[in-house]
Design an enzyme around this catalytic site. Structure first.
Site, PDB file in Angstrom:
ATOM      1  N   ASN A   9       0.453  -1.513   0.155  1.00 44.26           N
ATOM      2  CA  ASN A   9       0.031  -0.163   0.331  1.00 44.26           C
ATOM      3  C   ASN A   9       0.642   0.631   0.460  1.00 44.26           C
ATOM      4  OD1 ASN A   9      -2.063   2.484   0.426  1.00 44.26           O
ATOM      5  ND2 ASN A   9      -2.594   1.617   3.004  1.00 44.26           N
ATOM      6  N   TRP A  10       0.641   1.455  -0.990  1.00 47.70           N
ATOM      7  CA  TRP A  10       1.856   3.166  -1.098  1.00 47.70           C
ATOM      8  C   TRP A  10       1.584   4.262  -0.401  1.00 47.70           C
ATOM      9  CZ3 TRP A  10       4.320   2.997  -7.041  1.00 47.70           C
ATOM     10  CH2 TRP A  10       4.618   1.975  -7.273  1.00 47.70           C
ATOM     11  N   LYS A  11       0.279   4.413   0.003  1.00 48.92           N
ATOM     12  CA  LYS A  11      -0.553   5.593   0.352  1.00 48.92           C
ATOM     13  C   LYS A  11      -0.142   6.477  -0.695  1.00 48.92           C
ATOM     14  CE  LYS A  11       0.206   3.335   4.945  1.00 48.92           C
ATOM     15  NZ  LYS A  11       0.152   3.206   6.396  1.00 48.92           N
ATOM     16  N   HIS A  94      -9.214   0.907   4.867  1.00 48.63           N
ATOM     17  CA  HIS A  94      -8.332   1.708   5.407  1.00 48.63           C
ATOM     18  C   HIS A  94      -7.996   2.329   6.842  1.00 48.63           C
ATOM     19  CE1 HIS A  94      -3.988   2.138   7.073  1.00 48.63           C
ATOM     20  NE2 HIS A  94      -3.511   1.306   6.207  1.00 48.63           N
ATOM     21  N   GLU A  96      -6.833   4.559   7.892  1.00 50.44           N
ATOM     22  CA  GLU A  96      -6.475   6.586   7.895  1.00 50.44           C
ATOM     23  C   GLU A  96      -7.606   6.846   7.047  1.00 50.44           C
ATOM     24  OE1 GLU A  96      -3.261   5.410   5.598  1.00 50.44           O
ATOM     25  OE2 GLU A  96      -1.704   4.937   7.101  1.00 50.44           O
ATOM     26  N   GLU A 164      -4.996  -4.958  10.712  1.00 44.79           N
ATOM     27  CA  GLU A 164      -4.240  -4.100  10.949  1.00 44.79           C
ATOM     28  C   GLU A 164      -4.318  -2.983  12.101  1.00 44.79           C
ATOM     29  OE1 GLU A 164      -2.050  -2.851   6.509  1.00 44.79           O
ATOM     30  OE2 GLU A 164      -4.107  -0.964   7.491  1.00 44.79           O
ATOM     31  N   GLY A 170       2.589   2.613  11.157  1.00 45.51           N
ATOM     32  CA  GLY A 170       3.463   3.099  10.787  1.00 45.51           C
ATOM     33  C   GLY A 170       4.585   4.216  11.869  1.00 45.51           C
ATOM     34  N   SER A 210       3.010  -2.331  11.046  1.00 44.98           N
ATOM     35  CA  SER A 210       4.688  -1.913  10.733  1.00 44.98           C
ATOM     36  C   SER A 210       5.267  -3.780   9.908  1.00 44.98           C
ATOM     37  CB  SER A 210       5.444  -1.494  12.017  1.00 44.98           C
ATOM     38  OG  SER A 210       5.149   0.117  12.661  1.00 44.98           O
ATOM     39  N   GLY A 231       2.845  -1.116   4.052  1.00 48.66           N
ATOM     40  CA  GLY A 231       2.978   0.349   4.066  1.00 48.66           C
ATOM     41  C   GLY A 231       4.402   0.474   3.452  1.00 48.66           C
ATOM     42  N   GLY A 232       5.214   1.366   4.626  1.00 49.69           N
ATOM     43  CA  GLY A 232       6.748   1.874   4.101  1.00 49.69           C
ATOM     44  C   GLY A 232       7.454   1.122   3.862  1.00 49.69           C
TER      45      GLY A 232
HETATM   46  P1  13P Z   1       3.610   0.613   7.881  1.00 49.34           P
HETATM   47  O1  13P Z   1       3.229  -0.763   6.926  1.00 49.34           O
HETATM   48  O2  13P Z   1       3.523   2.056   7.671  1.00 49.34           O
HETATM   49  O3  13P Z   1       3.640   0.648   9.110  1.00 49.34           O
HETATM   50  O4  13P Z   1       1.910   0.220   7.150  1.00 49.34           O
HETATM   51  C1  13P Z   1       0.763  -0.517   7.485  1.00 49.34           C
HETATM   52  C2  13P Z   1      -0.731  -0.131   6.891  1.00 49.34           C
HETATM   53  O5  13P Z   1      -1.155   0.531   7.129  1.00 49.34           O
HETATM   54  C3  13P Z   1      -0.443  -0.741   5.120  1.00 49.34           C
HETATM   55  O6  13P Z   1      -2.221  -0.579   5.005  1.00 49.34           O
END
Ligand code: 13P
Length: 254
Positions: A9-11, A94, A96, A164, A170, A210, A231-232
């Protein structure tokens, strides 16, 4: 046997130019790894370009959000039909989006239905917040999120769930493999009660929060965990490749 999946997920990261560079950096390496569904979810504006770049490869494409109406006067929104023309997966619900864009269980339910209707495979995200975790309410929260997101849906063909925990996203503070495995096992039980054993056994449930190359093995060794939503670490070609590779190796042995 569930095919493991690693989804990046590149956000809200990467311009189209940067997305092209990132795909070019990892395309060949990813393509060479089998036994894992490899999904990348770039921002909407890069979907069409990335689709062209990966069309000869085994890499799959997903979007990060969707609107539930098929078309019409909804300025700025992206419809299920538009996405179905471009990609196979879509991340829905998600944390977020729940937190910053006030998405409710009812909206998420409409989005899941709309995605399934259009033939998209939803990656439905659920997970508890820190205070809920600390109050021992994790099971109650995920039960309610599943109930509202899947209300009225008879047969969620193609559905994938990502557990999640919000406190792990994050933050660099991942859940332990054992914690994630327990909650994912619990989620599978809820799905089994609602849809029966067969659907629950076939459903892929990912962990997210994470995930890095360093902790991937801990998660993938768990029997209930079918992969990760990353994510990251999905923005770094080498790290993402390492996560996918480790997943392939660990799940193959099992
Ligand atoms: P991180 O891997 O950056 O913690 O993000 C997880 C995430 O929200 C994937 O959708």
């Amino acid at each position: 046997m569930r095919v493991p999946m690693i989804a990046g997920n590149w956000k809200m990261n990467t311009t189209v130019t940067e997305a092209v560079a990132l795909v070019n950096e990892m395309r060949r390496g990813l393509d060479e790894i089998d036994n894992v569904d490899k999904v990348i979810c770039p921002p909407f504006v890069s979907l069409a370009t990335v689709r062209e770049l990966i069309k000869e490869s085994s890499i799959k494409l997903g979007a990060q959000n969707i609107y539930f109406e098929e078309k019409g006067a909804y300025t700025g929104e992206i419809s299920p039909l538009m996405l179905a023309d471009l990609c196979e997966f879509v991340i829905i619900g998600h944390s977020e989006r729940r937190q910053y864009f006030n998405e409710t269980g009812e909206m998420i339910n409409k989005k899941v239905r709309a995605a399934l209707r259009a033939g998209l495979k939803p990656i439905l995200c659920i997970g508890e917040r820190l205070e809920e975790n600390e109050a021992g309410r994790t099971e109650e929260v995920v039960t309610e999120q599943l109930r509202s997101s899947l209300a009225g849906i008879d047969y969620p063909s193609g559905l994938i769930i990502a557990y999640e925990p919000v406190w792990a996203i994050g933050t660099g503070r991942a859940a332990t493999g054992k914690q994630a495995n327990e909650t994912i096992g619990f989620i599978r039980q809820i799905i089994s009660q609602k849809y029966g054993k067969k659907i629950a056994q076939d459903l892929r449930i990912l962990y997210g929060g994470s995930v890095t190359a360093d902790n991937t093995a801990e998660f993938m060794q768990q029997l209930e965990i079918d992969g990760a939503l990353v994510g990251g670490a999905s923005l770094k070609a080498n790290e993402f490749l390492s996560i996918v590779k480790q997943t392939s190796e660990i799940k193959q042995v099992r």
